[in-house]
Design a protein around this motif. Structure first.
Motif, PDB file in Angstrom:
ATOM      1  N   CYS A  55       8.897  46.153  16.735  1.00  0.00           N
ATOM      2  CA  CYS A  55       8.098  47.251  17.277  1.00  0.00           C
ATOM      3  C   CYS A  55       8.276  47.314  18.794  1.00  0.00           C
ATOM      4  CB  CYS A  55       6.628  47.025  16.927  1.00  0.00           C
ATOM      5  SG  CYS A  55       5.636  48.524  17.043  1.00  0.00           S
ATOM      6  N   PRO A  56       8.561  48.486  19.348  1.00  0.00           N
ATOM      7  CA  PRO A  56       8.761  48.609  20.798  1.00  0.00           C
ATOM      8  C   PRO A  56       7.516  48.184  21.569  1.00  0.00           C
ATOM      9  CG  PRO A  56       9.520  50.571  19.660  1.00  0.00           C
ATOM     10  CD  PRO A  56       8.785  49.762  18.643  1.00  0.00           C
ATOM     11  N   LYS A  57       7.718  47.727  22.768  1.00  0.00           N
ATOM     12  CA  LYS A  57       6.621  47.288  23.611  1.00  0.00           C
ATOM     13  C   LYS A  57       5.655  48.439  23.886  1.00  0.00           C
ATOM     14  CE  LYS A  57       5.670  45.055  28.055  1.00  0.00           C
ATOM     15  NZ  LYS A  57       6.255  44.520  29.314  1.00  0.00           N
ATOM     16  N   LEU A  81       7.837  53.218   7.596  1.00  0.00           N
ATOM     17  CA  LEU A  81       7.419  52.627   8.863  1.00  0.00           C
ATOM     18  C   LEU A  81       6.921  53.710   9.819  1.00  0.00           C
ATOM     19  CD1 LEU A  81       7.182  50.109  10.623  1.00  0.00           C
ATOM     20  CD2 LEU A  81       9.529  50.532  11.409  1.00  0.00           C
ATOM     21  N   ASN A  82       5.671  53.544  10.244  1.00  0.00           N
ATOM     22  CA  ASN A  82       5.072  54.457  11.212  1.00  0.00           C
ATOM     23  C   ASN A  82       5.025  53.771  12.573  1.00  0.00           C
ATOM     24  OD1 ASN A  82       4.630  56.051   8.984  1.00  0.00           O
ATOM     25  ND2 ASN A  82       2.485  55.465   8.758  1.00  0.00           N
ATOM     26  N   VAL A  83       5.571  54.409  13.566  1.00  0.00           N
ATOM     27  CA  VAL A  83       5.582  53.858  14.924  1.00  0.00           C
ATOM     28  C   VAL A  83       4.755  54.769  15.817  1.00  0.00           C
ATOM     29  CG1 VAL A  83       6.996  53.159  16.881  1.00  0.00           C
ATOM     30  CG2 VAL A  83       7.863  52.849  14.556  1.00  0.00           C
ATOM     31  N   SER A  84       3.674  54.224  16.348  1.00  0.00           N
ATOM     32  CA  SER A  84       2.776  54.994  17.213  1.00  0.00           C
ATOM     33  C   SER A  84       2.852  54.473  18.639  1.00  0.00           C
ATOM     34  CB  SER A  84       1.339  54.910  16.686  1.00  0.00           C
ATOM     35  OG  SER A  84       0.463  55.611  17.551  1.00  0.00           O
ATOM     36  N   CYS A  85       3.362  55.316  19.526  1.00  0.00           N
ATOM     37  CA  CYS A  85       3.464  54.981  20.950  1.00  0.00           C
ATOM     38  C   CYS A  85       2.645  55.970  21.775  1.00  0.00           C
ATOM     39  CB  CYS A  85       4.918  54.997  21.400  1.00  0.00           C
ATOM     40  SG  CYS A  85       6.019  53.927  20.454  1.00  0.00           S
ATOM     41  N   SER A  86       1.596  56.507  21.198  1.00  0.00           N
ATOM     42  CA  SER A  86       0.759  57.476  21.896  1.00  0.00           C
ATOM     43  C   SER A  86       0.007  56.807  23.039  1.00  0.00           C
ATOM     44  CB  SER A  86      -0.244  58.101  20.920  1.00  0.00           C
ATOM     45  OG  SER A  86       0.418  58.684  19.820  1.00  0.00           O
ATOM     46  N   ASN A  87      -0.132  57.524  24.158  1.00  0.00           N
ATOM     47  CA  ASN A  87      -0.881  57.026  25.317  1.00  0.00           C
ATOM     48  C   ASN A  87      -0.433  55.630  25.743  1.00  0.00           C
ATOM     49  OD1 ASN A  87      -3.021  59.139  25.833  1.00  0.00           O
ATOM     50  ND2 ASN A  87      -3.412  58.724  23.664  1.00  0.00           N
ATOM     51  N   ILE A  96      11.888  57.596  26.439  1.00  0.00           N
ATOM     52  CA  ILE A  96      11.847  57.273  25.020  1.00  0.00           C
ATOM     53  C   ILE A  96      12.429  55.878  24.804  1.00  0.00           C
ATOM     54  CG2 ILE A  96      12.722  57.945  22.734  1.00  0.00           C
ATOM     55  CD1 ILE A  96      12.814  60.830  23.803  1.00  0.00           C
ATOM     56  N   PRO A  97      11.707  54.998  24.094  1.00  0.00           N
ATOM     57  CA  PRO A  97      12.226  53.646  23.854  1.00  0.00           C
ATOM     58  C   PRO A  97      13.563  53.682  23.127  1.00  0.00           C
ATOM     59  CG  PRO A  97       9.906  53.800  23.236  1.00  0.00           C
ATOM     60  CD  PRO A  97      10.370  55.194  23.499  1.00  0.00           C
ATOM     61  N   ARG A  98      14.449  52.785  23.500  1.00  0.00           N
ATOM     62  CA  ARG A  98      15.773  52.722  22.876  1.00  0.00           C
ATOM     63  C   ARG A  98      15.846  51.647  21.790  1.00  0.00           C
ATOM     64  NH1 ARG A  98      19.582  55.758  25.363  1.00  0.00           N
ATOM     65  NH2 ARG A  98      19.008  56.687  27.363  1.00  0.00           N
ATOM     66  N   ASP A  99      14.746  50.915  21.587  1.00  0.00           N
ATOM     67  CA  ASP A  99      14.734  49.855  20.571  1.00  0.00           C
ATOM     68  C   ASP A  99      13.852  50.224  19.386  1.00  0.00           C
ATOM     69  OD1 ASP A  99      12.450  49.793  22.095  1.00  0.00           O
ATOM     70  OD2 ASP A  99      12.297  47.605  22.176  1.00  0.00           O
ATOM     71  N   LEU A 100      13.873  51.504  19.016  1.00  0.00           N
ATOM     72  CA  LEU A 100      13.075  51.965  17.878  1.00  0.00           C
ATOM     73  C   LEU A 100      13.667  51.425  16.575  1.00  0.00           C
ATOM     74  CD1 LEU A 100      12.611  55.645  19.063  1.00  0.00           C
ATOM     75  CD2 LEU A 100      10.784  53.943  18.859  1.00  0.00           C
ATOM     76  N   PRO A 101      12.830  50.970  15.648  1.00  0.00           N
ATOM     77  CA  PRO A 101      13.334  50.457  14.368  1.00  0.00           C
ATOM     78  C   PRO A 101      14.081  51.536  13.595  1.00  0.00           C
ATOM     79  CG  PRO A 101      11.041  49.816  14.713  1.00  0.00           C
ATOM     80  CD  PRO A 101      11.374  50.819  15.775  1.00  0.00           C
ATOM     81  N   SER A 116      12.388  63.738  29.784  1.00  0.00           N
ATOM     82  CA  SER A 116      13.641  64.247  29.235  1.00  0.00           C
ATOM     83  C   SER A 116      13.920  63.626  27.869  1.00  0.00           C
ATOM     84  CB  SER A 116      14.812  63.964  30.185  1.00  0.00           C
ATOM     85  OG  SER A 116      15.002  62.564  30.316  1.00  0.00           O
ATOM     86  N   ILE A 117      14.793  64.308  27.099  1.00  0.00           N
ATOM     87  CA  ILE A 117      15.246  63.791  25.810  1.00  0.00           C
ATOM     88  C   ILE A 117      16.759  63.677  25.894  1.00  0.00           C
ATOM     89  CG2 ILE A 117      15.215  64.100  23.309  1.00  0.00           C
ATOM     90  CD1 ILE A 117      12.852  65.947  23.619  1.00  0.00           C
ATOM     91  N   PRO A 118      17.277  62.460  26.057  1.00  0.00           N
ATOM     92  CA  PRO A 118      18.730  62.269  26.259  1.00  0.00           C
ATOM     93  C   PRO A 118      19.527  62.538  24.982  1.00  0.00           C
ATOM     94  CG  PRO A 118      17.457  60.345  26.989  1.00  0.00           C
ATOM     95  CD  PRO A 118      16.541  61.188  26.161  1.00  0.00           C
ATOM     96  N   ASN A 119      20.829  62.650  25.156  1.00  0.00           N
ATOM     97  CA  ASN A 119      21.748  62.831  24.026  1.00  0.00           C
ATOM     98  C   ASN A 119      21.673  61.656  23.053  1.00  0.00           C
ATOM     99  OD1 ASN A 119      22.955  65.351  24.513  1.00  0.00           O
ATOM    100  ND2 ASN A 119      24.360  64.475  26.005  1.00  0.00           N
ATOM    101  N   GLU A 120      21.602  61.974  21.763  1.00  0.00           N
ATOM    102  CA  GLU A 120      21.714  61.004  20.669  1.00  0.00           C
ATOM    103  C   GLU A 120      20.704  59.865  20.748  1.00  0.00           C
ATOM    104  OE1 GLU A 120      25.739  59.711  20.259  1.00  0.00           O
ATOM    105  OE2 GLU A 120      26.554  61.739  20.245  1.00  0.00           O
ATOM    106  N   ILE A 121      19.547  60.111  21.333  1.00  0.00           N
ATOM    107  CA  ILE A 121      18.538  59.062  21.473  1.00  0.00           C
ATOM    108  C   ILE A 121      17.955  58.661  20.118  1.00  0.00           C
ATOM    109  CG2 ILE A 121      16.667  60.711  21.865  1.00  0.00           C
ATOM    110  CD1 ILE A 121      17.054  57.276  23.594  1.00  0.00           C
ATOM    111  N   PHE A 122      18.010  59.562  19.128  1.00  0.00           N
ATOM    112  CA  PHE A 122      17.450  59.264  17.805  1.00  0.00           C
ATOM    113  C   PHE A 122      18.534  59.092  16.734  1.00  0.00           C
ATOM    114  CE2 PHE A 122      14.407  62.239  19.935  1.00  0.00           C
ATOM    115  CZ  PHE A 122      13.397  61.314  20.186  1.00  0.00           C
ATOM    116  N   LYS A 123      19.764  58.905  17.133  1.00  0.00           N
ATOM    117  CA  LYS A 123      20.888  58.964  16.196  1.00  0.00           C
ATOM    118  C   LYS A 123      20.835  57.917  15.081  1.00  0.00           C
ATOM    119  CE  LYS A 123      23.997  55.976  18.843  1.00  0.00           C
ATOM    120  NZ  LYS A 123      25.352  55.838  19.420  1.00  0.00           N
TER     121      LYS A 123
END
Length: 259
Positions: A34-36, A46-52, A58-63, A78-85
């Protein structure tokens, strides 16, 4: 018989213990990935909540097995290229209430086909690349952004699913046509094809330029003709002003002799 019952009881206990151990390992594994600043839980995936979470990016170590991802109410710009690939199971993505201004062309590459809900509302998005939402199947919420209504936005909305509903919720903060500012984008698009405006403007400019040149040529011709007429008139008046030729006395005697 007693031994059998005892064996079954111990076997059942071992199975329950083993099951608990496996679940504990899975939970520990999910927690370790789980990201910090985020909370991870399992409920239909898997639900990942990073609200507030005061995230600035955007974390790059998302499961990779993330199904629901909440990144709302942060400071992401910003939303970089291929961040959710790598998130091939992602179905819900919430990026609302951030400060997002830029969305790269391939920002949603890898999740465009699987994503069902995308929330980008209440950000600072004015415009996006015309291919930013290509192949996106999700129902997108992009209202409450300071959109600049132009041809690019028109092309973007045409490429999106449920574009009619999406367009109806967009208010033009600014527009290529001043009269469309403050109005729903759908009304602006119905009034005029925003992708034809530059061509029409160019055509009008060419017509105005050609008319101006034509006017200049006609004016020069008229001036030239009038100037020549004036010069001819002056020359004629000059000729008229010259004294008539007088006959010499010898010529007059000769004429009398002949008579």
């Amino acid at each position: 018989m007693h031994l059998v019952d005892l064996w079954l009881t111990r076997s059942l206990s071992m199975c329950l213990l083993l099951q608990s151990f496996v679940l504990m390992i899975l939970c520990f594994h999910s927690a370790s990935m789980c990201p910090k600043g985020c909370l991870c839980s399992r409920s239909g995936g898997l639900n990942v909540s990073c609200s507030n979470a005061n995230l600035k990016e955007i974390p790059r170590d998302l499961p990779p097995e993330t199904v629901l991802l909440y990144l709302d109410s942060n400071q992401i710009t910003s939303i970089p290229n291929e961040i959710f690939k790598d998130l091939h199971q992602l179905r819900v993505l919430n990026l609302s209430k951030n400060g997002i201004e830029f969305i790269d062309e391939h920002a949603f590459k890898g999740v465009a086909e699987t994503l069902q809900t995308l929330d980008l509302s209440e950000n600072r998005i004015q415009s996006v690349h015309k291919n930013a939402f290509n192949n996106l199947k999700a129902r997108a919420r992009i209202a409450n952004n300071p959109w600049h209504c132009d041809c690019t936005l028109q092309q973007v909305l045409r490429s999106m699913a449920s574009n009619h509903e999406t367009a109806n919720n967009i208010i033009c903060k600014t527009s290529v046509l001043d009269e469309h500012a403050g109005r729903p984008f759908l009304n602006a698009a119905n009034d005029a094809d925003l992708c034809n405006l530059p061509k029409k403007t160019t055509d009008y400019a060419m017509l105005v330029t050609m008319f101006a040149w034509f006017t200049m040529v006609i004016s020069y011709v008229v001036y030239y003709v009038r100037q020549n007429q004036e010069d001819a008139r002056r020359h004629l008046e000059y000729l008229k002003s010259l004294p008539s030729r007088q006959k010499k006395p010898d010529e007059a005697d000769d004429i009398s002799t002949v008579v």
